[in-house]
Every structure is written in structure tokens, then in C-alpha cells.
Design a protein around this motif. Structure first.
Motif: not given
Length: 270
Positions: A3-7, A24-25, A31-32, A36-40
């Protein structure tokens, strides 16, 4: 699952980011941000636009999920208080997605052999900084009109509710693979004439804009803006690439439009 996180860094967003990271943890989801495979995305449509351009080189590998912490967004299906439910959906992910068309932009410059290539999720605009913009408009290889005015806006279906709508463009459902050309303050009188109406372009056709003057343009690709010199040609078409959203919960497009522009209170007022 990576999962990638952009905020963004607003006061409402940062606590949501910490909560998402902890959940997530807890569920042993990695968290990558590099692969990522999915970006939140957490923030709003602007945050999702930033994430789209950050991962535009790997759209065939990435799905997006939008969480909004402010006003209702067109790309954000989740609210900030629904993080637990979102993580449960991530844990149960089965790879389903819904995809939207994108805008392919090719810019050519005087004295340069290689063209610049861009992808837009919402729209691209071209405007003249000083004076009236004059350009020839081609549909495929045929001259359609000579435009005079402030500029042109070319949008995707999902971008049709943004700047395109404000300049008189139509709202298009994203299941239609098309782009839209809308004039920005065109000059129309007994000497100069343009169509003065939005044009919907299918996947097997394209739009080419050829400015008569090559200096002093502002080119936008979504939220990105640059001053352009020596622009000789801009080519717009439906991109081969598409953006993919994880299909855990997907709000119907017309419900988004109604919520964004009408609202229940205004809709039923007499």
C-alpha cells in the motif's frame, strides 16, 4: 498487499494518516511508496491528482483509493471516519477495479525533433499570456476552424465536471471513451466565427491545435502549469492508458454530480 499512501498536510488529514498506518501495520499490510499495488490518497481531489501524476508511469500496476477529509470529491469514495472499513476492504481485496479514460497530450516545439508527452486525468488547457490566442483547429488531419479567444480546454469525462463545465462544456459519463474540446471566451462576430460549442471526440479521432504565434503560452496539465515558448502544435486524443480505482465501494457518477452541484436541499426547494 503493498500500500502506498499519498496525503496533504492539513490538520484534518494527518491524524487520519496515522490511524491508517497503524491499522495497516496491525493487519500486516506493507506500506510501500515505491512499488505499491494500491495507492490510498487522503485529502481531496487535488491529492489524488498529485498521486496520479506521481504514479503515471505504472498505471497498469496500480489501483487508487481516495479518502476525503474536506469537501466532497469526485474521486474520493471514502470519508475520514471510515478508515476501519477501508482497511477491512483492503484485507479482503480480490483485485476488482473500475477504470476511467485519460487524456493523451503531445506538444511539439519549434527547432526540436522530439515531442513532449503528457497524461491528464482531468484536463489540459492552453492560453495566451498576452493578447488573443489564434490557432487553427484540426480534427484528425482536416482543418476545422480558426479559433480566436482566450484559449482552449480539452477534458476527460471525469474532468468534464471541472474547468470544462465552468466554460460551458458538457458533463460526460466516464464510461464513454471520449475527450471534449471547449472554447474559452471565443471571439465571434461577422468577421471571425467559431463553432462556439463543445466538441466530443471519440477514440479513433484526435484534435490538433496549431497556434499562429509560437510565443507566450500557458499550458496546464491538470494542476500542473508551465510557461511555454515555441509551441507549434498540441495533439490531444484518448490515451491508451487508463486509471484504475479499487472497486470496494464506488459511488455512481450521477450521484457524484448531483451531490457536487445540486444537493438534496436545493433540489427540492420550490
Amino acid at each position: 498487499m503493498k500500500i502506498g499512501i499519498v496525503h496533504n498536510n492539513s490538520e484534518k488529514t494527518l491524524p487520519v494518516v496515522k490511524k491508517l498506518q497503524a491499522l495497516l501495520s496491525h493487519h500486516q499490510l506493507t506500506i510501500d511508496t515505491k512499488n505499491p499495488e494500491i495507492v490510498v490518497t487522503i485529502g481531496g481531489d487535488g491529492t489524488l491528482l498529485s498521486a496520479f501524476h506521481r504514479y503515471a508511469h505504472m498505471l497498469d500496476k496500480v489501483r487508487f483509493v481516495g479518502v476525503h477529509t474536506g469537501h466532497l470529491g469526485f474521486y474520493t469514495d471514502w470519508r475520514d471516519y471510515e478508515i476501519e472499513a477501508l482497511v477491512e476492504s483492503l484485507v479482503k481485496d480480490e483485485g476488482e477495479s473500475v477504470s476511467y479514460p485519460l487524456l493523451d497530450v503531445i506538444a511539439r516545439y519549434q527547432g526540436k525533433k522530439e515531442a513532449a508527452h503528457f497524461l491528464a486525468l482531468n484536463e489540459s488547457t492552453i492560453k495566451r499570456v498576452n493578447g488573443t490566442m489564434v490557432c487553427d483547429v484540426y480534427v484528425k488531419e482536416e482543418l476545422f476552424e480558426r479559433f480566436r479567444g482566450d484559449g482552449m480546454c480539452v477534458s476527460t469525462p471525469t474532468g468534464s465536471t471541472g474547468y470544462n463545465k465552468s466554460v460551458g462544456g458538457a458533463v460526460i459519463h466516464p464510461r464513454l471513451d471520449a475527450i471534449q474540446l471547449a472554447e474559452i471566451a471565443s471571439i465571434n462576430n461577422r468577421v471571425f466565427r467559431t463553432l462556439s460549442s463543445p466538441m466530443i471526440i471519440p477514440t479513433d479521432e484526435w484534435i490538433v491545435l496549431k497556434p499562429l504565434t509560437t510565443e507566450g503560452f500557458i499550458l496546464t496539465i491538470d494542476h500542473l502549469t508551465s510557461s511555454e515558448k515555441n509551441v507549434t502544435e498540441l495533439k490531444y486524443r484518448v490515451a491508451n492508458e487508463r486509471i484504475h480505482f479499487a472497486k470496494y465501494r464506488h459511488t455512481h457518477f450521477w450521484n457524484r454530480v448531483e451531490a457536487g452541484f445540486i444537493g438534496a436541499q436545493q433540489k427540492y426547494e420550490v
